[in-house]
Design a protein around this motif. Structure first.
Motif, PDB file in Angstrom:
ATOM      1  N   LEU A  13       0.926  -1.204   0.019  1.00 28.65           N
ATOM      2  CA  LEU A  13       0.091   0.107   0.219  1.00 28.65           C
ATOM      3  C   LEU A  13       1.031   1.253   0.033  1.00 28.65           C
ATOM      4  O   LEU A  13       1.635   1.407   1.230  1.00 28.65           O
ATOM      5  CB  LEU A  13      -0.926   0.160   1.354  1.00 28.65           C
ATOM      6  N   TRP A  14       1.020   1.979  -1.130  1.00 22.08           N
ATOM      7  CA  TRP A  14       1.821   2.906  -1.241  1.00 22.08           C
ATOM      8  C   TRP A  14       1.093   4.368  -1.174  1.00 22.08           C
ATOM      9  O   TRP A  14       0.297   4.384  -2.191  1.00 22.08           O
ATOM     10  CB  TRP A  14       2.738   3.117  -2.324  1.00 22.08           C
ATOM     11  N   ARG A  15       1.404   5.253  -0.346  1.00 23.18           N
ATOM     12  CA  ARG A  15       0.554   6.466  -0.456  1.00 23.18           C
ATOM     13  C   ARG A  15       1.661   7.613  -0.202  1.00 23.18           C
ATOM     14  O   ARG A  15       2.642   7.747   0.723  1.00 23.18           O
ATOM     15  CB  ARG A  15      -0.450   6.668   1.014  1.00 23.18           C
ATOM     16  N   ILE A  66      -1.514   2.045  -5.127  1.00 23.31           N
ATOM     17  CA  ILE A  66      -0.515   3.011  -5.172  1.00 23.31           C
ATOM     18  C   ILE A  66      -1.528   4.459  -5.392  1.00 23.31           C
ATOM     19  O   ILE A  66      -2.371   4.524  -6.291  1.00 23.31           O
ATOM     20  CB  ILE A  66       0.393   2.910  -6.205  1.00 23.31           C
ATOM     21  N   GLU A  67      -1.050   5.034  -4.477  1.00 28.35           N
ATOM     22  CA  GLU A  67      -2.285   6.564  -4.485  1.00 28.35           C
ATOM     23  C   GLU A  67      -1.122   7.615  -4.301  1.00 28.35           C
ATOM     24  O   GLU A  67      -0.158   7.523  -3.591  1.00 28.35           O
ATOM     25  CB  GLU A  67      -3.060   6.307  -3.303  1.00 28.35           C
ATOM     26  N   VAL A  81      -4.375   1.837  -8.799  1.00 25.37           N
ATOM     27  CA  VAL A  81      -3.631   3.011  -9.069  1.00 25.37           C
ATOM     28  C   VAL A  81      -4.278   4.429  -9.111  1.00 25.37           C
ATOM     29  O   VAL A  81      -5.172   4.481  -9.675  1.00 25.37           O
ATOM     30  CB  VAL A  81      -2.688   2.800  -9.951  1.00 25.37           C
ATOM     31  N   SER A  82      -4.218   5.247  -8.152  1.00 26.21           N
ATOM     32  CA  SER A  82      -4.686   6.478  -8.549  1.00 26.21           C
ATOM     33  C   SER A  82      -4.017   7.825  -8.275  1.00 26.21           C
ATOM     34  O   SER A  82      -3.084   7.751  -7.414  1.00 26.21           O
ATOM     35  CB  SER A  82      -6.145   6.564  -7.692  1.00 26.21           C
ATOM     36  N   ALA A  83      -4.038   8.765  -8.900  1.00 22.92           N
ATOM     37  CA  ALA A  83      -3.241   9.906  -9.212  1.00 22.92           C
ATOM     38  C   ALA A  83      -4.455  11.095  -9.119  1.00 22.92           C
ATOM     39  O   ALA A  83      -5.108  11.107 -10.038  1.00 22.92           O
ATOM     40  CB  ALA A  83      -2.274  10.198 -10.117  1.00 22.92           C
TER      41      ALA A  83
END
Lengths: 449, 112
Positions: free
Chosen positions: A303-305, A323-324, A342-344
């Motif tokens: 979980l990458w924030r 991934i955010e 994945v969100s940006a």
């Protein structure tokens, strides 16, 4: 000079700027300018916007670094080269008017000024788009650092590093205090919580010990990390961090070999995070302000924030990963994520050489994926940016593509449409599709190649 | 289906020589010709193309000159040399011979 020629030249300048200029390189650049202008004109016929056509043009060009490297290594002092150089100068001068001032920019001789920056020949470049300044071969400045003649200054400061060949740590040159901790591994998750430090992860040469090396630019035991253990986790948190004066802090965390069952979470409030060569069960990252760079990571889940900063990673393997990035881009390559989310929010998402599937969402940026293989359905949503997907070479797929105000296109052979309008297309490619690519763009375009 | 890169790799130079043998051309046009000749089944990466141009020019199979376009940027044209034509003819002969043998080898039935 047309504005498009100027933009092509500016982009080429950036690509070429890594190499020491010589006659062959200059000549090659001129050759590319003409070819790329024509390619752009072809793309502009089908692409929706100017930027998209320009991106496609450079995408098609591919990776010319090998050619450039080869050319830059040739000596330019031979007779033939001098001649072609002179000829080049003559062509440059004859084909354009000397002064050209328009809304697009100012062009006087070989001085070019436009919204992207300033360029004088190949020698003086101020590139606002890529934050780069260059004066001939003598001065180069970019995000990473500055090079003046043959001296190099790194902006982030020396953070020390782990040498994988000799298995030794190199401490930063500014170190006044070095604090070392070793923690035995356990089934509990490990949480590393740092407020303001540059943190790196690597695999050490131990079998069951986590090593933490802390380097400080001031010597005071109050700064050293504290370890606490509860029933749920082991917490390593940064020591006192004075507000009044700055203490430079670099942390190097070594994870033991064969720690494949390890669960590690790293929290970094401010500062960069570097991760190199680790294999775990779970690897979670929280960075509030600072960039996150990683390579060679294998884990079951992650979980990458990142709240503000960029995410850049290469050679990443996850079964599932989220991934955010709130404000900043996500750029991955050689990535396998069977089930990705994945969100940006305000940056773009780009993955090259991607094996996997899942959900992708970009609010204001673009989504660009180059797929090597689909392992499940791929669902893409972009609000104001475009979606472009290079589908796998040898894999059939279903598709459902829609654009609210832009257009939709699929460029493949053997397409079967069930519905086919300018802004909505549904059907499949090939004969035996297993997975689907679904893409929805609000104001941008959708393109599948 | 797509043509395998391994299959076509050794033929890049011959492909370029064949195109230039039918008239002088420049980078982007050559890449378009390749797309057209292969009926959109094959696309030569442009980076590969420029590397091949350089290699062929060094070998003396092709030579280059600058065009005299009055508008826009100048194009760099390539032309085949007589040595290049010789090499193309040899490569064609070799291909015709190899094509037959390989085809027999990979699809022929062994008669006992």
């Amino acid at each position: 000079m047309t504005s498009i020629e100027m933009e092509i030249r500016t982009r080429l300048d950036v690509i070429f700027s890594k190499y020491t200029p010589n006659a062959q390189l200059t000549e090659f650049k001129e050759e590319l300018v003409a070819d790329l202008i024509e390619a752009y004109q072809d793309f502009a016929k089908t692409d929706r916007s100017h930027d998209e056509a320009l991106d496609d043009t450079f995408d098609q060009l591919g990776d010319i670094d090998t050619v450039l490297k080869e050319l830059s290594e040739q000596k330019s002092a031979t007779k033939d080269d001098t001649q072609s150089d002179e000829q080049e100068q003559a062509t440059e001068n004859s084909k354009r008017s000397f002064v050209d001032i328009s809304d697009e920019g100012v062009h006087i001789g070989n001085l070019h000024i436009n919204s992207k920056g300033v360029r004088l020949g190949d020698d003086i470049v101020i590139d606002g788009e890529h934050d780069k300044v260059q004066f001939g071969d003598w001065l180069h400045v970019d995000h990473e650092g500055a090079r003046v003649d043959d001296k190099y200054y790194q902006f982030e400061g020396d953070q020390g590093h782990y040498d994988f060949e000799t298995h030794t740590l190199k401490e930063p040159f500014w170190t006044k205090a070095h604090h070392n901790i070793t923690i035995p591994t356990s089934d509990k998750p490990f949480i590393f919580d740092y407020k303001d430090a540059s943190v790196s992860f690597y695999t050490n040469d131990k079998t069951d010990l986590i090593t933490v090396d802390e380097y400080f630019s001031r010597d005071n035991a109050r700064y050293f990390a504290r370890i606490s253990e509860t029933d749920d986790h082991v917490l390593i948190s940064q020591g006192d961090h004075p507000m009044l004066f700055h203490v430079k802090t670099a942390i190097q965390i070594g994870l033991p070999q064969n720690f494949h069952a390890g669960r590690v979470t790293t929290i970094n409030h401010s500062g960069s995070l570097y991760v190199n060569s680790i294999a775990l069960e779970e690897f979670n990252v929280s960075v509030y302000s600072g960039s996150f760079k990683a390579q060679h990571i294998t884990a079951k889940s992650g979980l990458w924030r990142v709240t503000s900063g960029t995410i850049k990673a290469s050679d990443v393997k996850f079964e599932t990963a989220e991934i955010e990035n709130k404000s900043g881009s996500i750029k991955l390559e050689k990535t396998v994520i069977n089930d990705a989310t994945v969100s940006a929010h305000s940056g773009s998402i780009r993955i090259d050489d991607f094996v996997g599937g899942g959900h992708f969402k970009a609010n204001s940026g673009a989504i660009r994926l180059r797929l090597s293989k689909l392992t499940r359905d791929l669902i893409l949503k972009a609000n104001s940016g475009s979606i472009r997907v290079t589908a796998p070479n040898n894999q059939d797929f279903n598709f459902e593509l829609s654009a609210h105000s832009g257009s939709v296109s699929v460029e493949r052979s053997n397409i079967h449409f069930e519905q086919n309008t300018g802004s909505y297309k549904r059907g499949f490619v090939g004969i035996d599709p297993e997975f689907a690519i679904e893409a929805q763009a609000n104001s941008g375009t959708v393109k599948i190649y | 289906m797509e043509i395998s890169k391994d299959l076509i790799r050794g033929h890049t130079d011959t492909i370029i020589l064949n195109i230039l043998n039918q008239g002088d051309s420049y980078g982007y046009q050559v890449s378009k010709s390749i797309r057209q000749l292969s009926d959109h089944q094959y696309e030569l990466n442009e980076a590969t193309l420029y590397t091949a141009f350089r290699r062929l020019e060094k070998l003396g199979d092709i030579e280059s000159y600058w065009g005299d376009e009055t508008q826009g940027a100048r194009r760099k044209y390539y032309r085949i040399t007589s040595q290049g034509q010789d090499h193309l003819a040899t490569a064609l002969d070799e291909w015709r011979f190899a094509k037959k043998v390989i085809s027999n080898l990979i699809s022929g039935r062994i008669e006992l």
